[in-house]
Design a protein around this motif. Sequence first.
Motif, PDB file in Angstrom:
ATOM      1  N   GLN A  40      67.928 -25.552  58.183  1.00 55.00           N
ATOM      2  CA  GLN A  40      67.324 -24.662  57.322  1.00 55.00           C
ATOM      3  C   GLN A  40      68.194 -24.509  56.052  1.00 55.00           C
ATOM      4  O   GLN A  40      69.367 -24.945  56.113  1.00 55.00           O
ATOM      5  CB  GLN A  40      67.597 -23.309  58.158  1.00 55.00           C
ATOM      6  N   TYR A  42      70.036 -22.001  53.848  1.00 56.25           N
ATOM      7  CA  TYR A  42      70.626 -20.525  53.651  1.00 56.25           C
ATOM      8  C   TYR A  42      70.823 -20.364  52.058  1.00 56.25           C
ATOM      9  O   TYR A  42      71.235 -21.291  51.444  1.00 56.25           O
ATOM     10  CB  TYR A  42      71.758 -20.204  54.445  1.00 56.25           C
ATOM     11  N   SER A 262      64.751 -14.779  54.551  1.00 58.98           N
ATOM     12  CA  SER A 262      64.219 -13.463  54.774  1.00 58.98           C
ATOM     13  C   SER A 262      65.021 -12.426  54.201  1.00 58.98           C
ATOM     14  O   SER A 262      64.785 -11.439  53.667  1.00 58.98           O
ATOM     15  CB  SER A 262      63.828 -13.415  56.205  1.00 58.98           C
ATOM     16  N   GLU A 263      66.514 -12.664  54.685  1.00 61.58           N
ATOM     17  CA  GLU A 263      67.300 -11.723  54.233  1.00 61.58           C
ATOM     18  C   GLU A 263      67.633 -11.477  52.892  1.00 61.58           C
ATOM     19  O   GLU A 263      67.953 -10.479  52.294  1.00 61.58           O
ATOM     20  CB  GLU A 263      68.840 -11.891  54.975  1.00 61.58           C
ATOM     21  N   ASN A 265      65.627 -12.343  50.558  1.00 64.33           N
ATOM     22  CA  ASN A 265      64.379 -11.625  49.993  1.00 64.33           C
ATOM     23  C   ASN A 265      64.605 -10.137  50.156  1.00 64.33           C
ATOM     24  O   ASN A 265      64.212  -9.543  49.131  1.00 64.33           O
ATOM     25  CB  ASN A 265      63.153 -12.160  50.746  1.00 64.33           C
ATOM     26  N   SER A 266      65.095  -9.584  51.095  1.00 60.30           N
ATOM     27  CA  SER A 266      65.057  -8.075  51.106  1.00 60.30           C
ATOM     28  C   SER A 266      66.108  -7.716  50.316  1.00 60.30           C
ATOM     29  O   SER A 266      66.170  -6.629  49.808  1.00 60.30           O
ATOM     30  CB  SER A 266      65.449  -7.515  52.649  1.00 60.30           C
ATOM     31  N   GLY A 271      60.998  -8.931  49.101  1.00 60.30           N
ATOM     32  CA  GLY A 271      59.869  -8.839  50.548  1.00 60.30           C
ATOM     33  C   GLY A 271      59.008  -9.962  50.404  1.00 60.30           C
ATOM     34  O   GLY A 271      58.123  -9.966  51.170  1.00 60.30           O
ATOM     35  N   THR A 272      59.063 -10.983  49.414  1.00 54.28           N
ATOM     36  CA  THR A 272      58.074 -11.927  49.467  1.00 54.28           C
ATOM     37  C   THR A 272      58.282 -12.904  50.589  1.00 54.28           C
ATOM     38  O   THR A 272      59.271 -13.605  50.778  1.00 54.28           O
ATOM     39  CB  THR A 272      58.402 -12.865  48.109  1.00 54.28           C
ATOM     40  N   PRO A 273      57.248 -13.263  51.269  1.00 55.55           N
ATOM     41  CA  PRO A 273      57.458 -13.989  52.606  1.00 55.55           C
ATOM     42  C   PRO A 273      57.474 -15.329  51.828  1.00 55.55           C
ATOM     43  O   PRO A 273      56.800 -15.629  50.983  1.00 55.55           O
ATOM     44  CB  PRO A 273      56.151 -13.769  53.502  1.00 55.55           C
ATOM     45  N   SER A 274      58.186 -16.287  52.661  1.00 52.82           N
ATOM     46  CA  SER A 274      58.258 -17.611  52.094  1.00 52.82           C
ATOM     47  C   SER A 274      57.987 -18.744  53.235  1.00 52.82           C
ATOM     48  O   SER A 274      58.406 -18.431  54.340  1.00 52.82           O
ATOM     49  CB  SER A 274      59.529 -17.667  51.303  1.00 52.82           C
TER      50      SER A 274
END
Length: 274
Positions: A40, A42, A262-263, A265-266, A271-274
Amino acid sequence: KSSGRSRYAVFGKEMDTILQVRRNIEQDLRAALQAKDQIQVYYQPIYSATDRKITGVEALLRWHHPKSGWISPDVFIPIAEEAGLIEKLGEQVLREACTAAINWPVGTVAVNVSAIELRNPSYAAGVAHLLLSLGMNPQKLELEMTESALTDNSGQCEQNVKALRQLGVRIALDDFGTGFSSLSRLQRLEVDRIKIDRSFIKGFGAESGDEAIVQAIVELARATGLKTTAEGVETKEQGKRLQQMGCDNLQGFLLSQPLPVSELNSLLGEGTPS
Ligand code: C2E
Ligand code: CA
Ligand code: CA
Ligand code: CA
């Protein structure tokens, strides 16, 4: 004498073990590159030293091995380089980071590039192609490389860097201060930013001379029109000193760890899902 001999015997065995571990990692890395879900990207936020707003992020690879757990990039990147896997890995990180970054309100996304990738004559063209296909502004991308990558004998790396900068891509000199280039050569290197290695920041407060070195680096960078980022900022005192010195950007655990997408984004309030 006999103890000497057995020491060598033990050493020999240990070498075998190390080589075996390496081979295993290499094999598993090949598999992980196919499976994809183990590896992944980060993102560690980078902040303005003055107002502490996020100005960009650095993409950092994370590998979660099914049996061994997390394996550090400091371990698997050199193995990937030797095993001929770094170009594939680098391409994946670049694509993923750029795809994610397109919708972020942050200034730049920084991606680490290996010297091996830069030695490929078509590296810059590949980056250009990717940016074009994603519709991404090249100025949003910063590529981080070390001094050794920039001073490669063939001149191929320098050519790639030139082409990338012509495109508008930013170049950052990573781990600055750990290499052995003279400060005077800084002007000749085609870079936009230097990232001051965290070993210098660590020495702040002790009578190591590290603060004086960092101050000199920041002043020299300013005089030559380069931006500076301090890496590994862990304490408030370090952050404050760096701000006083005129360092442009701060990166480190004081401000944020590297985060899964995800973190991040917040944190960016998207909050955009990716
Ligand atoms: P780097 O480019 O110098 O990345 C900064 C490293 O410092 C990261 O380690 C980051 O997690 C860590 N760090 C950030 N803030 C702090 C802090 O406050 N204190 C401390 N002690 N450490 C901090 P990480 O993620 O383990 O990466 C290690 C190295 O692996 C990177 O060093 C980079 O050279 C390489 N690497 C990581 N991802 C990639 C990649 O996609 N491509 C290539 N070629 N190399 C990568
Ligand atoms: Ca880096
Ligand atoms: Ca670094
Ligand atoms: Ca490093």
